[in-house]
Design an enzyme around this catalytic site. Structure first.
Site, mmCIF file in Angstrom:
data_model
loop_
_atom_site.group_PDB
_atom_site.id
_atom_site.type_symbol
_atom_site.label_atom_id
_atom_site.label_comp_id
_atom_site.label_asym_id
_atom_site.label_seq_id
_atom_site.Cartn_x
_atom_site.Cartn_y
_atom_site.Cartn_z
ATOM 1 N N CYS A 256 -8.861 34.183 10.392
ATOM 2 C CA CYS A 256 -7.755 33.218 10.488
ATOM 3 C C CYS A 256 -6.910 33.623 11.683
ATOM 4 O O CYS A 256 -5.766 34.055 11.544
ATOM 5 C CB CYS A 256 -6.929 33.200 9.208
ATOM 6 S SG CYS A 256 -7.869 32.906 7.694
ATOM 7 N N ALA A 257 -7.461 33.487 12.879
ATOM 8 C CA ALA A 257 -6.926 34.144 14.060
ATOM 9 C C ALA A 257 -5.639 33.523 14.587
ATOM 10 O O ALA A 257 -4.846 34.201 15.227
ATOM 11 C CB ALA A 257 -7.978 34.148 15.171
ATOM 12 N N ASP A 326 -6.345 37.296 7.923
ATOM 13 C CA ASP A 326 -4.884 37.185 8.002
ATOM 14 C C ASP A 326 -4.549 35.833 7.385
ATOM 15 O O ASP A 326 -4.414 34.834 8.081
ATOM 16 C CB ASP A 326 -4.449 37.277 9.463
ATOM 17 C CG ASP A 326 -2.942 37.330 9.615
ATOM 18 O OD1 ASP A 326 -2.253 37.465 8.590
ATOM 19 O OD2 ASP A 326 -2.459 37.220 10.752
ATOM 20 N N CYS A 379 1.815 37.819 5.613
ATOM 21 C CA CYS A 379 3.207 38.137 5.979
ATOM 22 C C CYS A 379 4.110 37.660 4.840
ATOM 23 O O CYS A 379 5.107 36.987 5.059
ATOM 24 C CB CYS A 379 3.598 37.518 7.312
ATOM 25 S SG CYS A 379 3.325 35.735 7.455
#
Length: 446
Positions: A256-257, A326, A379
């Site tokens: 998931c760049a 990510d 995050c």
């Protein structure tokens, strides 16, 4: 612009934010995108006025949960005009003696470019709010801490008695972290170059590549940035790339760049040797990634755009040494940078994202070769997206086992103390001074 004209513009900006970001029927666009469109359509607003208008509007956004409580207490609806008026009046607190209220009322002067004069109800509201503290002892915990009510159970479970300190850290101004691009420089050389351009930095406490400025500064115009010696990247994000431990010659997938921040960092640890694939569902994000990769001198990376019916993952099952997920998440760990997100994010978003994360993990895990590693990161500060997600995945797929943080850190950073205790990397603004991040490293059995 006159002070009154700035207030009128701030009210218009708040109305645009309400319509496009915060209302129940809003598209929930990021506030900075709405503000960018707002000022682009008003090019007559100069740089200084733009900053002043933005500060007025963002002051309301940052305090919106508390302002809503104050207005509800006096039976008033939170219109853009009343929100800005309340922010102006409450900012001075109990020591005001009416001066700020009078100045605020005077600013609504009904002039040609200023806001319409206050009506009787708005004047009563200003009088009721004058002299009261912004953070009122009568507030419920969530408003006092400036947190959405729906996150309180999860945040309390995560932080316990430290929640007030963590909430305060989520309100504080975030530092600006940079990552030295080891393909082109060292951390020390990058710091020296930035100092020569008037930007004094300090090494970040945990990342071996990080440099920190105490507040946001315009670094993209520096020669160090233009030459690809540095990238803007929070220290917590750098640590995720560090724990991925991507080495020269490996095959790596950044599943998931996005705009490839972690791809860039892992390419540096690989020394441009091996192959790294940056994957995403967004063509614009991957296009932005291409520009960053070129500037950084990365030549061992390729990009893949996921499309409906894509069979890329199935064709490459079991072929990667490292797979970084990510994952899309609520972003609760970034609220100090994105104060609008605490207003835009809703409980149903969490429910939907947890399901998406589980699906992505199931697919991405198949890419990992026997003996390779799956790295899961968010995050987010919410256990549902982090520890609970790992418990669910490990119960479903016995091929994977945790690689505890203490062992990973000792191997990567000999003699250095890990940022936190426990099996996973769990960072927060209050504890480590980074954005809130979670990272779990899982090894696939051979």
């Amino acid at each position: 612009m006159t002070p009154s004209a700035r207030i009128a513009a701030a009210i218009d900006l708040l109305a645009a934010l309400e319509d496009q970001c915060f209302a129940p029927t809003a598209r929930r666009r990021p506030a900075d995108a709405v503000a960018s469109d707002f000022f682009r359509a008003r090019r007559f607003i100069g740089g200084g006025d733009r900053r002043a208008v933005s500060e007025l509007a963002w002051g309301v956004v940052r305090q919106r949960l508390r302002l809503d409580w104050h207005l509800a207490r006096i039976g008033m609806a939170p219109t853009p005009r009343l929100l800005l008026l309340a922010q102006m009046v409450l900012a001075a607190g109990a020591d005001d003696h009416g001066r700020t209220r009078q100045a605020a009322e005077a600013a609504f002067d009904g002039s040609r470019y200023g806001p319409a004069a206050l009506d009787a109800g708005e004047r009563r509201a200003a009088a009721s709010l004058a002299g009261r503290p912004l953070i009122d002892a009568a507030m419920p915990d969530h408003a006092r801490l400036n947190l959405p009510e729906w996150v309180m159970p999860a945040f309390t479970a995560r932080f316990g008695a430290r929640l007030p300190q963590e909430a305060a850290a989520l309100e504080a101004e975030a530092p600006l972290d940079l990552r030295a691009n080891l393909l082109r420089t060292t951390r020390e050389a990058a710091a020296t170059m930035l100092a020569g351009e008037g930007l004094a930095t300090e090494p970040t406490p945990f990342s071996p590549w990080g440099l920190r400025l105490p507040s946001r500064r315009p670094v993209t115009g520096t020669k160090a940035y233009k030459d690809g010696l540095i990238e803007v990247q929070d220290e917590g994000s750098q640590l995720i790339a560090l724990l991925a431990d991507a080495r020269p010659g490996m095959r790596v997938a950044d599943y998931c760049a996005g705009a490839a921040g972690k791809t860039l960092a892992m390419a540096a640890t690989m020394g441009n040797r091996g192959r790294i694939t940056a994957c995403d569902t967004s063509a614009p994000r991957l296009e932005g990634a291409a520009k960053r990769l070129r500037r950084a001198g990365v030549d061992n990376a390729e990009r893949h755009l996921f499309v409906p019916g894509d069979r890329w993952a199935k064709r490459r099952a079991g072929s990667f040494d490292r797979v970084l997920v990510d994952a899309p998440c609520t972003g609760t760990g970034t609220w100090r940078r994105n104060p609008d997100a605490r207003l835009r994010t809703r409980p149903q978003d969490l429910t939907e994202l947890v399901a998406v994360q589980h699906e992505i993990l199931a697919t991405a895990s198949e890419l990992v070769r026997p003996g390779g590693r799956l790295v899961y990161a968010t995050c987010s500060l919410l256990p549902q997206e982090n520890e609970e997600q790992m418990e669910r995945f490990l119960a479903r797929d016995p091929r994977f086992k945790p690689a505890p943080l203490d062992g990973l850190w000792a191997a990567l950073m000999p003699g250095a103390t890990a940022p936190c205790a426990g099996p996973w990397l769990a960072l927060s603004p209050g504890d480590q001074g980074t954005d809130g991040f979670f990272c779990a490293v899982l090894e696939r059995a051979t």
